[in-house]
Design an enzyme around this catalytic site. Sequence first.
Site, short mmCIF file in Angstrom:
data_model
loop_
_atom_site.label_atom_id
_atom_site.label_comp_id
_atom_site.label_asym_id
_atom_site.label_seq_id
_atom_site.Cartn_x
_atom_site.Cartn_y
_atom_site.Cartn_z
N VAL A 101 4.16 -5.69 1.80
CA VAL A 101 2.77 -5.86 2.21
C VAL A 101 1.89 -4.86 1.48
O VAL A 101 2.14 -3.65 1.54
CB VAL A 101 2.62 -5.64 3.73
CG1 VAL A 101 1.19 -5.97 4.18
CG2 VAL A 101 3.63 -6.47 4.50
N SER A 102 0.88 -5.34 0.75
CA SER A 102 -0.10 -4.48 0.09
C SER A 102 0.61 -3.48 -0.84
O SER A 102 1.30 -3.87 -1.77
CB SER A 102 -0.96 -3.79 1.15
OG SER A 102 -2.12 -3.20 0.59
#
Length: 286
Positions: A101-102
């Site tokens: 994530v990210s």
Amino acid sequence: MPQPFVFRTIELDGQTLRTAVRPGKPHLTPLLIFNGIGANLELVFPFVQALDPDLEVIAFDVPGVGGSSTPSRPYRFPGLAKLAARMLDYLDFGQVNAIGVSWGGALAQQFAHDYPERCKKLVLAATSAGAVMVPGKPKVLWRMASPRRYIQPSYGVRIAPDIYGGAFRRDAGLAMAHASKVRSGGKMGYYWQLFAGLGWTSIHWLHKIRQPTLVLAGDDDPIIPLINMRLLAWRIPNAELHVIDDGHLFLITRAEAVAPIIMKFLQEEKQRAVMHPQPAFGMRGS
């Protein structure tokens, strides 16, 4: 009902890592989560709860975050990918699926590239190819460059709509709930994470990622504009793109909608083509 997480603090090369494993069933490949910058593992629990309860899930605090110790020297993504592989060895896991994530999406790309035999499938959520990315607005990036939102929860609540977009623009309670789960590792740990990504890019080796890859993007993401996810899906040979009607943290805010997409992707197996023999002449049309 899903099993509760089993927390363990382990030591690898003088580095203390806080880990959490939700036990699952052996017929599903375990899922390893690489979290976003400054984010302790508790922040992904709403997403994990939406996944199939039979799926074993591994989460951990990267060095300098949450309950993991802060190293005395900076690190880079290849070193973190190696640490993740060693952590899997320590916890007795072989092959896993990985979701990033990210900031953690960059680490997931590095892990899939460096340890292809350990990573069966790859899920990339709200992330980019690093230094060559199309950046978000300067105001958003400036706020992301500081750990203040993790150290001062009231500030994090105030800026959440601007930096996370999507549902955070409409529901003030989301920011409060998110801030209540934050466990800051301190400023230095956050700066080490920023340093890990400084100048890093995967653009020159994305074509070498052979794992089936699911790319998930929010259509109102102030941090990672959608074009970056389209670039990942274009450069990775075996990738598919899903666009979610939400902001940067859609894994949390749209967990119930996103989890089935991810489970379907993780469970589907590419079937071989079956060659059927031609029917006998007298059987045609019957």
